[in-house]
Write a protein that holds these residues in place. Structure first.
Motif, PDB file in Angstrom:
ATOM      1  N   THR A 288     -40.561  52.947 141.909  1.00  0.00           N
ATOM      2  CA  THR A 288     -39.413  52.309 141.736  1.00  0.00           C
ATOM      3  C   THR A 288     -38.309  52.718 142.326  1.00  0.00           C
ATOM      4  N   GLU A 289     -36.973  52.041 142.706  1.00  0.00           N
ATOM      5  CA  GLU A 289     -36.231  52.682 143.303  1.00  0.00           C
ATOM      6  C   GLU A 289     -35.187  51.949 142.490  1.00  0.00           C
ATOM      7  N   ILE A 290     -34.712  52.918 141.977  1.00  0.00           N
ATOM      8  CA  ILE A 290     -33.258  51.955 140.583  1.00  0.00           C
ATOM      9  C   ILE A 290     -31.439  52.801 141.431  1.00  0.00           C
ATOM     10  N   THR A 291     -31.353  51.318 141.587  1.00  0.00           N
ATOM     11  CA  THR A 291     -29.604  51.223 142.251  1.00  0.00           C
ATOM     12  C   THR A 291     -28.621  50.943 141.284  1.00  0.00           C
ATOM     13  N   THR A 292     -27.640  51.847 140.910  1.00  0.00           N
ATOM     14  CA  THR A 292     -26.340  52.332 140.482  1.00  0.00           C
ATOM     15  C   THR A 292     -25.129  51.969 141.826  1.00  0.00           C
ATOM     16  N   ALA A 293     -23.991  51.781 140.394  1.00  0.00           N
ATOM     17  CA  ALA A 293     -22.621  51.683 141.274  1.00  0.00           C
ATOM     18  C   ALA A 293     -22.851  52.869 141.753  1.00  0.00           C
ATOM     19  N   THR A 294     -23.062  53.770 141.758  1.00  0.00           N
ATOM     20  CA  THR A 294     -22.715  55.477 142.856  1.00  0.00           C
ATOM     21  C   THR A 294     -23.853  56.517 143.228  1.00  0.00           C
ATOM     22  N   HIS A 295     -25.134  55.705 142.756  1.00  0.00           N
ATOM     23  CA  HIS A 295     -26.158  56.311 143.502  1.00  0.00           C
ATOM     24  C   HIS A 295     -27.732  55.592 143.461  1.00  0.00           C
ATOM     25  N   LYS A 296     -28.491  56.040 143.833  1.00  0.00           N
ATOM     26  CA  LYS A 296     -29.807  55.942 144.096  1.00  0.00           C
ATOM     27  C   LYS A 296     -30.668  56.440 143.053  1.00  0.00           C
ATOM     28  N   GLU A 297     -31.563  56.297 142.395  1.00  0.00           N
ATOM     29  CA  GLU A 297     -32.985  56.985 142.068  1.00  0.00           C
ATOM     30  C   GLU A 297     -33.975  56.164 142.285  1.00  0.00           C
ATOM     31  N   THR A 298     -34.932  57.097 142.017  1.00  0.00           N
ATOM     32  CA  THR A 298     -36.605  56.856 143.202  1.00  0.00           C
ATOM     33  C   THR A 298     -37.382  56.976 141.026  1.00  0.00           C
TER      34      THR A 298
END
Length: 272
Positions: free
Chosen positions: A13-23
């Motif tokens: 699952t890809e998690i996108t925030t205002a500053t970066h992306k996490e998988t």
């Protein structure tokens, strides 16, 4: 893992925030769910097969036994007749032998099918905590006579010595007895035959029972088949014992596996 095959579902699952992306990756072990689904499929198949076979063979067995009685009755009546030839008597003997064979094989098939019905009617395990030492002492005492006759050396190891296990005692006793008997049969042509029974805690804190022998081991092409219902390499085997062992272990939320030993022979493992 711990000599057991595992199958995993991997999801990302890809998690996108205002500053970066996490998988985010997750691994889920679905081996037990697959085993249960496979077992249910086998139970459904066996249930249908045994039902159909019994419906067909029951009247055959009944008619065969009736035919035996009729031929024997005819033989008894004709013996008193003076004009019965030897040829007629021989033909009656042949008929009697044929119908007895049909009756005997019908009974054998009915017993064979009845043994498979156990695969579809296994009760829910009645679990209680028991000392492993007590369990193995009872199991080995029940199988002593066969090993004594065959001069088989049995050694037992329990680590730690005060190890306990939460099981249905009757079910697991029978499983261990069957594994010991299988090991004895595998040693029929082995010089200095030996069986080793071990019980220990693995790295994940699960209780493990192992039954090992120093026989010829199992043909590699059969390793993946021996827990399948109907499969057997024995001339007189039914293919029920190890299939039932697997079912008992699944009912205990455990696993059973087999491997060939590098020094010869095979090891069966029960992991709870």
């Amino acid at each position: 893992i711990d000599d057991m095959e595992h199958r995993l579902i991997i999801s990302a699952t890809e998690i996108t925030t205002a500053t970066h992306k996490e998988t985010l990756l997750s691994l889920q072990d679905i081996q037990s769910e697959l085993a249960i689904a496979q077992l249910q499929a086998w139970q459904d198949l066996v249930s249908v097969l045994t039902h159909e076979i019994m419906n067909s063979i029951t009247p055959v067995a009944s008619l065969a036994k009736t035919a035996v009685d009729l031929v024997e009755d005819v033989q008894a009546k004709t013996k008193a007749l003076p004009d019965i030839t030897d040829e007629v008597s021989e033909e009656l003997d042949d008929v009697l032998g044929a119908v007895k064979t049909v009756a005997r094989r019908s009974d054998g098939l009915m017993q064979f099918v009845t043994s498979y019905r156990r695969l579809t009617k296994l009760p829910v395990p009645n679990r209680r905590t028991i000392s492993v030492n007590k369990l193995l002492t009872e199991v080995t005492s029940l199988t002593t006579s066969g090993r004594r006759v065959k001069a088989i050396d049995l050694t037992t190891s329990i680590i730690p010595s005060e190890l306990d296990v939460n099981i249905d005692v009757d079910m697991i006793e029978q499983v261990l007895i069957n594994l010991l008997q299988n090991a004895e049969q595998a040693l029929s042509k082995t010089k200095s035959p030996k069986i080793t029974m071990k019980a220990y805690l693995n790295l994940r804190g699960h209780v493990v029972f192992e039954v090992s022998d120093n026989g010829n081991g199992i043909e590699q092409e059969n390793i993946g088949q021996i827990f399948v219902p109907f499969f057997t390499t024995k001339k007189e085997g039914s293919g029920v014992g190890l299939a039932l062992t697997r079912q008992v272990m699944i009912a205990h939320e455990g696993k059973v596996s087999v491997r060939n030993n590098s020094s010869g022979g095979a090891t069966f493992s029960l992991i709870f």
